[in-house]
Write a protein that holds these residues in place. Structure first.
Motif, PDB file in Angstrom:
ATOM      1  N   ASP A  49       7.981   2.654  -7.760  1.00 25.18           N
ATOM      2  CA  ASP A  49       7.240   2.265  -6.568  1.00 25.18           C
ATOM      3  C   ASP A  49       7.494   0.793  -6.276  1.00 25.18           C
ATOM      4  O   ASP A  49       7.819   0.017  -7.182  1.00 25.18           O
ATOM      5  N   ASN A 105       7.149  12.949  -2.260  1.00 29.13           N
ATOM      6  CA  ASN A 105       6.898  12.281  -3.531  1.00 29.13           C
ATOM      7  C   ASN A 105       8.226  12.213  -4.309  1.00 29.13           C
ATOM      8  O   ASN A 105       9.029  13.142  -4.245  1.00 29.13           O
ATOM      9  N   ASN A 110       5.120   6.487   0.330  1.00 29.81           N
ATOM     10  CA  ASN A 110       4.220   5.349   0.112  1.00 29.81           C
ATOM     11  C   ASN A 110       3.067   5.403   1.119  1.00 29.81           C
ATOM     12  O   ASN A 110       3.112   4.774   2.177  1.00 29.81           O
ATOM     13  N   THR A 138       2.093  16.279   0.703  1.00 32.40           N
ATOM     14  CA  THR A 138       2.133  16.555  -0.726  1.00 32.40           C
ATOM     15  C   THR A 138       3.273  17.549  -0.954  1.00 32.40           C
ATOM     16  O   THR A 138       3.907  17.991  -0.012  1.00 32.40           O
ATOM     17  N   ARG A 163      -2.016  20.188  -9.008  1.00 34.01           N
ATOM     18  CA  ARG A 163      -1.680  18.758  -8.802  1.00 34.01           C
ATOM     19  C   ARG A 163      -1.718  18.417  -7.310  1.00 34.01           C
ATOM     20  O   ARG A 163      -2.239  17.381  -6.902  1.00 34.01           O
ATOM     21  N   TRP A 164      -1.121  19.301  -6.486  1.00 37.81           N
ATOM     22  CA  TRP A 164      -1.089  19.034  -5.037  1.00 37.81           C
ATOM     23  C   TRP A 164      -2.487  19.145  -4.439  1.00 37.81           C
ATOM     24  O   TRP A 164      -2.839  18.415  -3.521  1.00 37.81           O
ATOM     25  N   GLU A 194      -4.355  16.013  -4.728  1.00 37.90           N
ATOM     26  CA  GLU A 194      -4.001  15.033  -3.676  1.00 37.90           C
ATOM     27  C   GLU A 194      -4.714  15.386  -2.369  1.00 37.90           C
ATOM     28  O   GLU A 194      -5.181  14.505  -1.643  1.00 37.90           O
ATOM     29  N   ILE A 235      -4.034  10.626  -2.438  1.00 39.49           N
ATOM     30  CA  ILE A 235      -2.798  10.447  -3.221  1.00 39.49           C
ATOM     31  C   ILE A 235      -2.913   9.191  -4.084  1.00 39.49           C
ATOM     32  O   ILE A 235      -3.092   8.082  -3.567  1.00 39.49           O
ATOM     33  N   GLY A 236      -2.827   9.384  -5.398  1.00 40.37           N
ATOM     34  CA  GLY A 236      -2.734   8.268  -6.343  1.00 40.37           C
ATOM     35  C   GLY A 236      -3.787   7.181  -6.184  1.00 40.37           C
ATOM     36  O   GLY A 236      -3.442   6.004  -6.226  1.00 40.37           O
ATOM     37  N   GLY A 237      -5.034   7.542  -5.970  1.00 39.87           N
ATOM     38  CA  GLY A 237      -6.090   6.531  -5.922  1.00 39.87           C
ATOM     39  C   GLY A 237      -6.190   5.808  -4.587  1.00 39.87           C
ATOM     40  O   GLY A 237      -7.007   4.895  -4.430  1.00 39.87           O
ATOM     41  N   THR A 238      -5.372   6.184  -3.586  1.00 37.60           N
ATOM     42  CA  THR A 238      -5.431   5.512  -2.281  1.00 37.60           C
ATOM     43  C   THR A 238      -6.528   6.101  -1.397  1.00 37.60           C
ATOM     44  O   THR A 238      -6.942   5.478  -0.423  1.00 37.60           O
ATOM     45  N   ARG A 267      -5.067  11.249   2.324  1.00 36.41           N
ATOM     46  CA  ARG A 267      -4.817  12.670   2.084  1.00 36.41           C
ATOM     47  C   ARG A 267      -3.590  13.162   2.859  1.00 36.41           C
ATOM     48  O   ARG A 267      -3.300  12.678   3.948  1.00 36.41           O
TER      49      ARG A 267
END
Ligand SMILES: [Zn+2]
Length: 335
Positions: A58, A91, A96, A115, A141-142, A145, A150-153, A156
């Motif tokens: 990243d 991904n 990003n 996703t 996993r998806w 999201e 997604i990843g703590g952001t 969605r």
């Protein structure tokens, strides 16, 4: 008797458009009403990194360079009457969401991220768990999201993006589609599958049908890789046909493909786009970016400068163009 009257009343209300359930599109800035997304480009990229899942990292911190370079293009697009951009970077290929959100706020353009996992190109963009986990594990996993962001952001996804090669789906590609169907059933998100040929798209459609899931939840990404007859056949089944590589070199061929679908009364299943974007030249940095070498010298523009004027000349009406860019995308990406 009273219970029967209440049931009858509820049934009549749900059939009335005024009481039909509101549909939404999930953008990086949250839900937007599907009928308010405006004209939309259905398949574009902003920044990608094609180095592969094994080494991709990243970009930490500063994204001012990328914003300075790309924001003017998004503002120009907005000036051309486009209100929403579907960003198809998966991904492990440089997705990003935080950058997309910043660009969306600065441009006031809706941006939709995704996703999923991309299995095309010799599985180069798949992480190890794609090979070891089953469809249910991958789907969960998806789903995380979709539910939590997604990843703590907290951002969605608005669709599920997959990638397949040029033959009938292999076991990994079929497993990804099975995972996507699991999530699509729960979320109503559409499944956009990059397909190298009509055979791959037909194979995805057949798996969807066997799984008893709705054809209108499938988007045949890169439908230009198939034939007119394959496109008309899948459109007739309800699949979305995404002609998404419009370029300065290819727009005349696209006009031909679109006019064929018009003749078959299938414009209501059509999505059009450029597949434009930038690729990073240094892993983990946005300082050096290259515009995709896909035949467009100015990103996100050939539709307006070449294709749409040619279609109008050939008899495609303004309301058909509005249907393709606005109603079809609103319909396709809604849940
Ligand atoms: Zn693409």
């Amino acid at each position: 008797m009273l219970a029967r009257s209440i049931i009858f009343l509820l049934l009549s209300l749900s059939a009335c458009p005024l009481f039909a359930q509101q549909k939404y599109i999930m953008t990086v800035r949250g839900k937007v009403k599907a009928d308010a997304i405006g004209r939309t480009l259905a398949h574009e990229h902003i920044v990608t990194n094609f180095i592969g899942a094994a080494t991709v990292v990243d970009v930490p911190g500063d994204d001012s360079v990328v914003i300075a370079k790309i924001l003017p293009q998004l503002l120009r697009l907005k000036g051309q009457g486009i209100n929403t951009l579907i960003e198809c970077t998966p991904n492990f290929i440089g997705r990003n969401p935080a950058l997309l959100k910043k660009l969306s706020e600065l441009s006031d353009l809706n941006i939709v991220t995704n996703t999923g996992l991309y299995s095309a190109v010799d599985k180069k963009y798949l992480p190890p768990y794609a090979f070891t986990e089953n469809a249910a594990g991958i789907a969960s996993r998806w789903e995380a999201e979709w539910t939590n962001g997604i990843g703590g952001t907290g951002i969605r996804p608005g669709f599920i993006k997959l990638g397949a090669g040029s033959s009938a789906l292999d076991s990994i590609e079929a497993k990804m589609l099975a995972a996507a169907i699991l999530l699509s059933r729960k979320s109503l998100l559409p499944i956009a599958i990059h397909s190298g040929s009509g055979q791959a798209a037909i194979s995805a459609f057949e798996q969807l049908k066997k799984s008893n899931w709705k054809p209108e939840k499938l988007i045949w990404v890169h439908a230009q890789n198939g034939t007119d007859e394959e496109r008309a056949m899948l459109a007739n089944e309800g699949v979305w046909i995404s002609l998404d590589g419009v370029s300065e070199k290819s727009w005349e061929q696209y006009a031909g493909m679109i006019l064929f679908l018009k003749k078959r009364n299938m414009l209501h299943r059509l999505l059009i786009s450029h597949d434009d974007g930038w690729a990073v030249l240094e892993n983990g940095s946005y300082n050096k970016l290259d515009l995709f070498e896909n035949g467009n010298s100015i990103p996100y523009s050939t539709l307006f400068t070449k294709l749409l004027p040619a279609l109008k000349k050939a008899g495609v009406t303004e309301s058909e163009i509005d249907m393709i860019l606005r109603n079809n995308t609103g319909d396709c990406f809604s849940f």
